[in-house]
Design a protein around this motif. Structure first.
Motif, PDB file in Angstrom:
ATOM      1  N   ALA A   3     -11.653   2.509  -2.525  1.00  0.00           N
ATOM      2  CA  ALA A   3     -12.077   3.567  -1.657  1.00  0.00           C
ATOM      3  C   ALA A   3     -11.277   4.754  -1.534  1.00  0.00           C
ATOM      4  CB  ALA A   3     -12.374   2.976  -0.359  1.00  0.00           C
ATOM      5  N   LYS A   4     -10.049   4.654  -1.641  1.00  0.00           N
ATOM      6  CA  LYS A   4      -8.981   5.608  -1.686  1.00  0.00           C
ATOM      7  C   LYS A   4      -9.162   6.349  -3.056  1.00  0.00           C
ATOM      8  CE  LYS A   4      -4.634   7.268  -0.344  1.00  0.00           C
ATOM      9  NZ  LYS A   4      -4.036   7.533   0.917  1.00  0.00           N
ATOM     10  N   LEU A  34      -6.716  -6.324  -1.000  1.00  0.00           N
ATOM     11  CA  LEU A  34      -6.701  -4.882  -0.702  1.00  0.00           C
ATOM     12  C   LEU A  34      -7.614  -4.073  -1.613  1.00  0.00           C
ATOM     13  CD1 LEU A  34      -2.829  -4.382  -0.540  1.00  0.00           C
ATOM     14  CD2 LEU A  34      -4.385  -4.308   1.246  1.00  0.00           C
ATOM     15  N   ASN A  71       0.069   4.509  -2.274  1.00  0.00           N
ATOM     16  CA  ASN A  71       0.173   5.818  -1.912  1.00  0.00           C
ATOM     17  C   ASN A  71       0.776   6.709  -2.671  1.00  0.00           C
ATOM     18  OD1 ASN A  71      -2.286   5.131  -0.154  1.00  0.00           O
ATOM     19  ND2 ASN A  71      -0.989   4.330   1.374  1.00  0.00           N
ATOM     20  N   ASP A 129     -10.829  -3.520  -1.927  1.00  0.00           N
ATOM     21  CA  ASP A 129     -11.683  -2.536  -1.345  1.00  0.00           C
ATOM     22  C   ASP A 129     -11.120  -1.216  -0.891  1.00  0.00           C
ATOM     23  OD1 ASP A 129     -13.843  -4.170  -1.896  1.00  0.00           O
ATOM     24  OD2 ASP A 129     -13.842  -5.239   0.263  1.00  0.00           O
ATOM     25  N   LYS A 130      -9.759  -1.285  -0.158  1.00  0.00           N
ATOM     26  CA  LYS A 130      -9.103  -0.235   0.286  1.00  0.00           C
ATOM     27  C   LYS A 130      -8.838   0.595  -0.790  1.00  0.00           C
ATOM     28  CE  LYS A 130      -7.396  -1.913   4.581  1.00  0.00           C
ATOM     29  NZ  LYS A 130      -6.218  -2.216   5.258  1.00  0.00           N
ATOM     30  N   MET A 185       0.856  -1.288  -0.141  1.00  0.00           N
ATOM     31  CA  MET A 185      -0.076   0.021   0.100  1.00  0.00           C
ATOM     32  C   MET A 185       0.825   1.339  -0.033  1.00  0.00           C
ATOM     33  SD  MET A 185      -3.361  -0.346  -0.476  1.00  0.00           S
ATOM     34  CE  MET A 185      -4.180   1.124   0.265  1.00  0.00           C
ATOM     35  N   ARG A 199     -12.411   8.319  -3.315  1.00  0.00           N
ATOM     36  CA  ARG A 199     -12.422   9.442  -2.315  1.00  0.00           C
ATOM     37  C   ARG A 199     -11.568  10.584  -3.022  1.00  0.00           C
ATOM     38  NH1 ARG A 199     -11.117   6.437   1.759  1.00  0.00           N
ATOM     39  NH2 ARG A 199      -8.739   6.709   1.695  1.00  0.00           N
TER      40      ARG A 199
END
Length: 115
Positions: free
Chosen positions: A33-34, A27, A5, A29-30, A1, A37
């Motif tokens: 979402a990111k 990972l 990022n 879903d994360k 991650m 967002r």
């Protein structure tokens, strides 16, 4: 991650127009979402062995990625399609040329010594 990022950071700063990141499928879903967002366009490609390829970046680049890769894995792309994807991802054009020639098995015809 952490790499993912960092890629988002680079994209938001304008360093990259397009990113490909391979991550564990757990990972997903994360990641979604990111990206949502942050208002970033993306495409997820499920791979064998529980991984995903996450393409994200500018919408016009993703349109091309989607047309080339929608129902095929990267190893199924033609040398020309592979070249286009690599170029969209910002890889060295010279390296992409070498890769293309190698895949076409014509590298010796293209690389001329002592030009």
């Amino acid at each position: 991650m952490q790499v993912f990022n960092h890629h988002i950071y680079e994209f938001k700063k304008g360093v990259r127009d397009m990113v490909l990141c391979t991550l564990s499928a757990n990972l997903e879903d994360k990641v979604i979402a990111k990206l949502e967002r942050n208002g970033i366009c993306y495409m997820i490609q499920r791979l064998r062995k529980g991984n995903i390829n996450v393409f994200f970046g500018k919408e016009e680049c993703l349109v091309v990625i989607n047309k080339l890769c929608k129902n095929r894995s990267l190893d199924q792309l033609s040398p020309e399609e592979d070249f286009m994807i690599g170029t969209l991802l910002g890889y060295s054009v010279c390296e992409q040329c070498r890769r293309y020639c190698k895949r076409k098995k014509t590298e010796s015809e293209v690389i001329v010594e002592n030009m």
